[in-house]
Design a protein around this motif. Sequence first.
Motif, short mmCIF file in Angstrom:
data_model
loop_
_atom_site.label_atom_id
_atom_site.label_comp_id
_atom_site.label_asym_id
_atom_site.label_seq_id
_atom_site.Cartn_x
_atom_site.Cartn_y
_atom_site.Cartn_z
N PRO A 113 44.60 6.72 47.20
CA PRO A 113 43.93 7.71 46.81
C PRO A 113 44.15 7.64 45.35
O PRO A 113 45.24 7.49 44.75
CB PRO A 113 44.50 8.94 47.43
CG PRO A 113 44.63 8.45 49.09
CD PRO A 113 45.14 6.78 48.69
N GLY A 114 43.12 7.81 44.47
CA GLY A 114 43.35 8.11 43.10
C GLY A 114 43.16 6.71 42.10
O GLY A 114 43.00 6.65 41.16
N LEU A 115 43.18 5.44 43.02
CA LEU A 115 43.22 4.40 42.32
C LEU A 115 41.61 3.56 42.76
O LEU A 115 41.43 3.52 43.80
CB LEU A 115 44.29 3.33 43.09
CG LEU A 115 44.29 1.92 42.45
CD1 LEU A 115 44.82 2.01 41.00
CD2 LEU A 115 45.40 0.98 43.32
N GLY A 116 41.23 3.26 41.50
CA GLY A 116 39.73 2.77 41.85
C GLY A 116 39.73 1.45 42.46
O GLY A 116 38.82 1.04 43.19
N GLU A 117 40.71 0.40 42.24
CA GLU A 117 40.93 -0.65 42.71
C GLU A 117 40.97 -0.67 44.22
O GLU A 117 41.88 0.01 44.51
CB GLU A 117 41.82 -1.84 41.93
CG GLU A 117 41.24 -2.07 40.63
CD GLU A 117 41.52 -1.20 39.38
OE1 GLU A 117 41.19 -1.11 38.42
OE2 GLU A 117 42.42 -0.16 39.67
N THR A 118 40.61 -1.71 44.82
CA THR A 118 41.08 -1.78 46.42
C THR A 118 41.40 -3.19 46.58
O THR A 118 41.29 -4.02 45.87
CB THR A 118 39.78 -1.40 47.06
OG1 THR A 118 38.59 -2.45 46.46
CG2 THR A 118 39.22 -0.13 47.09
N LEU A 119 42.38 -3.36 47.86
CA LEU A 119 42.58 -5.08 48.24
C LEU A 119 41.99 -5.24 49.25
O LEU A 119 41.50 -4.56 50.44
CB LEU A 119 44.18 -4.54 48.63
CG LEU A 119 44.61 -5.88 49.30
CD1 LEU A 119 44.74 -6.87 47.95
CD2 LEU A 119 46.04 -5.43 49.84
N ARG A 120 41.31 -6.22 49.58
CA ARG A 120 40.29 -7.11 50.44
C ARG A 120 41.19 -7.90 50.88
O ARG A 120 41.81 -8.96 50.26
CB ARG A 120 39.02 -7.50 50.08
CG ARG A 120 38.14 -6.42 49.57
CD ARG A 120 37.10 -7.00 48.59
NE ARG A 120 36.23 -7.58 49.37
CZ ARG A 120 35.08 -8.31 48.74
NH1 ARG A 120 34.61 -7.87 47.74
NH2 ARG A 120 34.23 -8.97 49.67
N VAL A 121 41.34 -7.82 52.39
CA VAL A 121 41.96 -8.79 53.02
C VAL A 121 41.02 -9.46 54.18
O VAL A 121 40.40 -8.68 54.87
CB VAL A 121 43.23 -8.43 53.69
CG1 VAL A 121 43.83 -9.24 54.70
CG2 VAL A 121 44.19 -7.97 52.78
N ASN A 122 40.90 -10.74 54.34
CA ASN A 122 39.95 -11.27 55.36
C ASN A 122 40.85 -12.30 56.20
O ASN A 122 41.92 -12.77 55.72
CB ASN A 122 38.85 -12.21 54.81
CG ASN A 122 38.09 -11.20 53.91
OD1 ASN A 122 37.68 -10.15 54.28
ND2 ASN A 122 37.56 -11.60 52.85
N GLY A 123 40.36 -12.60 57.49
CA GLY A 123 41.43 -13.12 58.55
C GLY A 123 40.64 -13.23 59.94
O GLY A 123 39.52 -12.98 60.17
N LYS A 124 41.71 -13.59 60.81
CA LYS A 124 41.35 -13.51 62.20
C LYS A 124 42.15 -12.57 62.84
O LYS A 124 43.40 -12.60 62.50
CB LYS A 124 41.57 -15.12 62.75
CG LYS A 124 40.64 -16.23 62.25
CD LYS A 124 41.10 -17.40 62.91
CE LYS A 124 40.19 -18.60 62.70
NZ LYS A 124 40.54 -19.79 62.99
N ALA A 125 41.64 -11.75 63.80
CA ALA A 125 42.34 -10.65 64.31
C ALA A 125 42.33 -11.06 65.93
O ALA A 125 41.71 -11.63 66.47
CB ALA A 125 41.46 -9.51 64.39
N THR A 126 43.48 -10.42 66.48
CA THR A 126 43.77 -10.38 67.78
C THR A 126 44.29 -8.91 68.43
O THR A 126 44.67 -8.15 67.50
CB THR A 126 44.67 -11.45 68.20
OG1 THR A 126 45.02 -11.63 69.72
CG2 THR A 126 46.18 -11.43 67.71
N LEU A 127 44.08 -8.53 69.62
CA LEU A 127 44.96 -7.25 69.98
C LEU A 127 46.21 -7.53 70.60
O LEU A 127 46.43 -8.58 71.44
CB LEU A 127 43.94 -6.79 70.97
CG LEU A 127 42.42 -6.68 70.77
CD1 LEU A 127 41.58 -5.89 71.78
CD2 LEU A 127 42.34 -5.81 69.45
N VAL A 128 47.28 -6.92 70.11
CA VAL A 128 48.56 -7.05 70.57
C VAL A 128 48.99 -5.93 71.12
O VAL A 128 48.93 -4.85 70.71
CB VAL A 128 49.36 -7.65 69.15
CG1 VAL A 128 49.02 -8.82 68.41
CG2 VAL A 128 49.32 -6.60 68.14
N LYS A 129 50.03 -6.29 72.19
CA LYS A 129 50.52 -5.06 72.74
C LYS A 129 52.18 -5.32 73.10
O LYS A 129 52.90 -4.90 74.08
CB LYS A 129 49.93 -4.97 74.22
CG LYS A 129 50.05 -6.36 75.20
CD LYS A 129 49.23 -5.77 76.43
CE LYS A 129 49.24 -7.02 77.42
NZ LYS A 129 48.37 -6.44 78.63
#
Length: 208
Positions: free
Chosen positions: A107-123
């Motif tokens: 909040p309040g910051l114009g720049e954002t961080l983009r992260v791309n990759g592969k996902a998995t569901l962990v328990k």
Amino acid sequence: MKFENTIKTEDELRALIGFPSELANNKAITYLDKNCVEFISKSPFLVISTSDEFGYCDVSPRGDQAGFVHIVSEKQLVIPERPGNKRIDSMRNILSNPRIGLLFLIPGLGETLRVNGKATLVKDDELLQKMAFNGKRPLLGIGVEVEECFIHCAKAFKRSGVWEPNSWTDKALLPSAAKAIFEHAKLPNTSLESIQERLEEGYSKRLY
């Protein structure tokens, strides 16, 4: 209406848009360095982008206390899955197509961080316990193997004025989520008031 005048090739697109600068071409890295870690530690909100095996896309928000995303290593992070509406759109997509895109906001910051990759569901219980809040640990988490991350510039936020209170619409004029849900779902034995009550109850009693 049918869109008639369309772009069909990257060459056409480049002729119109041009090419990125050397800085834009070289700003992406393949791991979470100290700058990315600091950004994520201060971010209370992110947007998750996924698609299924047929390419049908979905974008879903996640929010919690700043730093709620757990960083395992420079190549791994975990997003806790808090109680929701149980549609599990993102997670069903991940089961059939692990590709994922994340957009972290502060909040309040114009720049954002983009992260791309592969996902998995962990328990893994020990891992999920680290993300417990008020004694309640998430039932599972979305683990991400980081492949690319970079800072996105603030132009969209500056154009929209999204962090500028004087640009915000008066609360009395905002769309009603309860009204939209009531009219979209068209469930028998419900009313606008009952939908509003369900929303308020969920916000007050089922955040964790």
